[in-house]
Design a protein around this motif. Structure first.
Motif, PDB file in Angstrom:
ATOM      1  N   PRO A  92       0.792  -1.240   0.000  1.00  0.00           N
ATOM      2  CA  PRO A  92       0.000   0.000   0.000  1.00  0.00           C
ATOM      3  C   PRO A  92       0.825   1.292   0.000  1.00  0.00           C
ATOM      4  CG  PRO A  92      -0.953  -1.570   1.519  1.00  0.00           C
ATOM      5  CD  PRO A  92       0.351  -2.165   1.037  1.00  0.00           C
ATOM      6  N   GLN A  93       2.027   1.253   0.531  1.00  0.00           N
ATOM      7  CA  GLN A  93       2.796   2.478   0.670  1.00  0.00           C
ATOM      8  C   GLN A  93       3.998   2.613  -0.259  1.00  0.00           C
ATOM      9  OE1 GLN A  93       1.767   4.985   2.709  1.00  0.00           O
ATOM     10  NE2 GLN A  93      -0.027   3.715   3.057  1.00  0.00           N
ATOM     11  N   ARG A  94       4.479   1.470  -0.853  1.00  0.00           N
ATOM     12  CA  ARG A  94       5.721   1.584  -1.624  1.00  0.00           C
ATOM     13  C   ARG A  94       5.941   0.378  -2.530  1.00  0.00           C
ATOM     14  NH1 ARG A  94      10.260   0.285   2.929  1.00  0.00           N
ATOM     15  NH2 ARG A  94       9.793  -1.917   2.988  1.00  0.00           N
ATOM     16  N   ILE A  95       6.957   0.483  -3.380  1.00  0.00           N
ATOM     17  CA  ILE A  95       7.369  -0.622  -4.243  1.00  0.00           C
ATOM     18  C   ILE A  95       8.219  -1.572  -3.408  1.00  0.00           C
ATOM     19  CG2 ILE A  95       8.774  -1.258  -6.249  1.00  0.00           C
ATOM     20  CD1 ILE A  95       8.042   1.542  -7.383  1.00  0.00           C
ATOM     21  N   VAL A  96       7.862  -2.866  -3.416  1.00  0.00           N
ATOM     22  CA  VAL A  96       8.619  -3.844  -2.635  1.00  0.00           C
ATOM     23  C   VAL A  96       9.272  -4.899  -3.521  1.00  0.00           C
ATOM     24  CG1 VAL A  96       7.305  -3.484  -0.528  1.00  0.00           C
ATOM     25  CG2 VAL A  96       6.562  -5.231  -2.157  1.00  0.00           C
ATOM     26  N   GLY A  97       9.114  -4.788  -4.836  1.00  0.00           N
ATOM     27  CA  GLY A  97       9.770  -5.700  -5.750  1.00  0.00           C
ATOM     28  C   GLY A  97       9.748  -5.139  -7.156  1.00  0.00           C
ATOM     29  N   CYS A  98      10.802  -5.426  -7.910  1.00  0.00           N
ATOM     30  CA  CYS A  98      10.913  -4.935  -9.282  1.00  0.00           C
ATOM     31  C   CYS A  98      11.595  -6.009 -10.124  1.00  0.00           C
ATOM     32  CB  CYS A  98      11.724  -3.649  -9.308  1.00  0.00           C
ATOM     33  SG  CYS A  98      12.042  -3.001 -10.967  1.00  0.00           S
ATOM     34  N   LEU A  99      11.066  -6.265 -11.305  1.00  0.00           N
ATOM     35  CA  LEU A  99      11.655  -7.218 -12.247  1.00  0.00           C
ATOM     36  C   LEU A  99      11.764  -6.530 -13.595  1.00  0.00           C
ATOM     37  CD1 LEU A  99      10.848 -10.928 -12.661  1.00  0.00           C
ATOM     38  CD2 LEU A  99      10.865  -9.445 -14.652  1.00  0.00           C
ATOM     39  N   VAL A 100      12.905  -6.673 -14.243  1.00  0.00           N
ATOM     40  CA  VAL A 100      13.136  -6.105 -15.572  1.00  0.00           C
ATOM     41  C   VAL A 100      13.340  -7.257 -16.543  1.00  0.00           C
ATOM     42  CG1 VAL A 100      14.576  -4.576 -16.967  1.00  0.00           C
ATOM     43  CG2 VAL A 100      14.222  -4.070 -14.537  1.00  0.00           C
ATOM     44  N   ALA A 101      12.520  -7.303 -17.607  1.00  0.00           N
ATOM     45  CA  ALA A 101      12.573  -8.391 -18.586  1.00  0.00           C
ATOM     46  C   ALA A 101      12.697  -7.830 -19.993  1.00  0.00           C
ATOM     47  CB  ALA A 101      11.308  -9.241 -18.471  1.00  0.00           C
ATOM     48  N   GLU A 102      13.249  -8.661 -20.898  1.00  0.00           N
ATOM     49  CA  GLU A 102      13.371  -8.264 -22.292  1.00  0.00           C
ATOM     50  C   GLU A 102      13.212  -9.484 -23.191  1.00  0.00           C
ATOM     51  OE1 GLU A 102      17.260  -6.962 -23.594  1.00  0.00           O
ATOM     52  OE2 GLU A 102      18.223  -8.312 -22.181  1.00  0.00           O
ATOM     53  N   ALA A 103      12.770  -9.253 -24.404  1.00  0.00           N
ATOM     54  CA  ALA A 103      12.646 -10.333 -25.385  1.00  0.00           C
ATOM     55  C   ALA A 103      14.037 -10.740 -25.856  1.00  0.00           C
ATOM     56  CB  ALA A 103      11.807  -9.875 -26.564  1.00  0.00           C
ATOM     57  N   ILE A 104      14.268 -12.043 -25.930  1.00  0.00           N
ATOM     58  CA  ILE A 104      15.539 -12.581 -26.427  1.00  0.00           C
ATOM     59  C   ILE A 104      15.248 -13.749 -27.353  1.00  0.00           C
ATOM     60  CG2 ILE A 104      16.880 -11.840 -24.418  1.00  0.00           C
ATOM     61  CD1 ILE A 104      16.702 -14.703 -23.362  1.00  0.00           C
ATOM     62  N   LYS A 105      16.267 -14.239 -28.038  1.00  0.00           N
ATOM     63  CA  LYS A 105      16.094 -15.372 -28.949  1.00  0.00           C
ATOM     64  C   LYS A 105      16.881 -16.592 -28.508  1.00  0.00           C
ATOM     65  CE  LYS A 105      15.041 -12.485 -32.862  1.00  0.00           C
ATOM     66  NZ  LYS A 105      15.353 -12.076 -34.196  1.00  0.00           N
ATOM     67  N   GLU A 106      18.062 -16.370 -27.950  1.00  0.00           N
ATOM     68  CA  GLU A 106      18.869 -17.496 -27.510  1.00  0.00           C
ATOM     69  C   GLU A 106      19.770 -17.075 -26.360  1.00  0.00           C
ATOM     70  OE1 GLU A 106      21.000 -18.727 -30.983  1.00  0.00           O
ATOM     71  OE2 GLU A 106      22.502 -17.172 -30.759  1.00  0.00           O
ATOM     72  N   VAL A 107      20.304 -18.085 -25.685  1.00  0.00           N
ATOM     73  CA  VAL A 107      21.122 -17.841 -24.503  1.00  0.00           C
ATOM     74  C   VAL A 107      22.115 -18.990 -24.348  1.00  0.00           C
ATOM     75  CG1 VAL A 107      19.477 -18.974 -22.962  1.00  0.00           C
ATOM     76  CG2 VAL A 107      20.987 -17.243 -22.045  1.00  0.00           C
ATOM     77  N   SER A 108      23.228 -18.729 -23.707  1.00  0.00           N
ATOM     78  CA  SER A 108      24.189 -19.782 -23.394  1.00  0.00           C
ATOM     79  C   SER A 108      23.978 -20.205 -21.948  1.00  0.00           C
ATOM     80  CB  SER A 108      25.623 -19.283 -23.574  1.00  0.00           C
ATOM     81  OG  SER A 108      25.855 -18.990 -24.932  1.00  0.00           O
ATOM     82  N   LYS A 109      23.838 -21.503 -21.736  1.00  0.00           N
ATOM     83  CA  LYS A 109      23.617 -22.016 -20.388  1.00  0.00           C
ATOM     84  C   LYS A 109      24.890 -21.927 -19.569  1.00  0.00           C
ATOM     85  CE  LYS A 109      19.866 -25.299 -20.880  1.00  0.00           C
ATOM     86  NZ  LYS A 109      19.474 -26.699 -20.598  1.00  0.00           N
ATOM     87  N   VAL A 110      24.725 -21.605 -18.292  1.00  0.00           N
ATOM     88  CA  VAL A 110      25.846 -21.576 -17.362  1.00  0.00           C
ATOM     89  C   VAL A 110      26.202 -23.007 -17.009  1.00  0.00           C
ATOM     90  CG1 VAL A 110      26.545 -20.914 -15.019  1.00  0.00           C
ATOM     91  CG2 VAL A 110      25.218 -19.328 -16.421  1.00  0.00           C
ATOM     92  N   ILE A 111      27.490 -23.289 -17.019  1.00  0.00           N
ATOM     93  CA  ILE A 111      27.959 -24.589 -16.571  1.00  0.00           C
ATOM     94  C   ILE A 111      27.967 -24.555 -15.057  1.00  0.00           C
ATOM     95  CG2 ILE A 111      29.916 -26.181 -16.522  1.00  0.00           C
ATOM     96  CD1 ILE A 111      30.745 -25.006 -19.244  1.00  0.00           C
ATOM     97  N   SER A 112      27.334 -25.520 -14.419  1.00  0.00           N
ATOM     98  CA  SER A 112      27.237 -25.514 -12.960  1.00  0.00           C
ATOM     99  C   SER A 112      28.611 -25.598 -12.331  1.00  0.00           C
ATOM    100  CB  SER A 112      26.367 -26.675 -12.476  1.00  0.00           C
ATOM    101  OG  SER A 112      27.052 -27.892 -12.670  1.00  0.00           O
ATOM    102  N   CYS A 113      28.713 -25.061 -11.127  1.00  0.00           N
ATOM    103  CA  CYS A 113      29.979 -25.100 -10.397  1.00  0.00           C
ATOM    104  C   CYS A 113      30.434 -26.529 -10.184  1.00  0.00           C
ATOM    105  CB  CYS A 113      29.842 -24.398  -9.047  1.00  0.00           C
ATOM    106  SG  CYS A 113      29.572 -22.632  -9.186  1.00  0.00           S
TER     107      CYS A 113
END
Length: 132
Positions: A24-45
């Motif tokens: 009721p009084q303020r912003i408590v979360g924000c997400l920024v998104a964008e359209a993409i076509k492909e991505v490289s997966k992170v290799i797990s630690c």
């Protein structure tokens, strides 16, 4: 808020969509998104030789990616919330809002989201949300 907490000028550009979670009084979360076509997966630690899940400090905290890119539809550039509002499922609600509204009339699968610039907490959120 965005310049101070999300970085100065690199997070948001004209093709981004910004999702806000408000109390009721303020912003408590924000997400920024964008359209993409492909991505490289992170290799797990663990597959890079670090089985305890921490960043590979032997390589300066570098993140390693697979050579082959995979298809993704929506890139999550940033998720922010004050520490007092973490662990309240706000980030998951923002991610669900993105999945349901990023493309009108189409609900994205969890696997169609990609995340960038992950902190340790962000990595836990992303892997928990996408299951990978």
């Amino acid at each position: 808020m965005t310049d101070i907490d999300l970085g100065n000028g690199w997070i948001i550009h004209e093709h981004c969509k910004v999702y806000l979670f408000t109390s009721p009084q303020r912003i408590v979360g924000c997400l920024v998104a964008e359209a993409i076509k492909e991505v490289s997966k992170v290799i797990s630690c663990s597959s890079a030789g670090n089985s305890d899940g921490r960043l590979d400090t032997a390589h300066g905290g570098a993140i390693f990616c697979e050579d082959k890119a995979v298809t993704a539809v929506c890139g999550i550039r940033a998720i922010w919330m004050p520490s007092s509002n973490r662990r309240k499922r706000i980030a998951r609600q923002l991610l669900d809002a993105v999945r349901k509204s990023f493309y009108m009339g189409f609900v994205l699968e969890h696997s169609q989201l990609a995340f960038s610039q992950l902190t340790t907490a962000g990595m836990a959120l992303a892997s928990g949300h996408t299951g990978s």
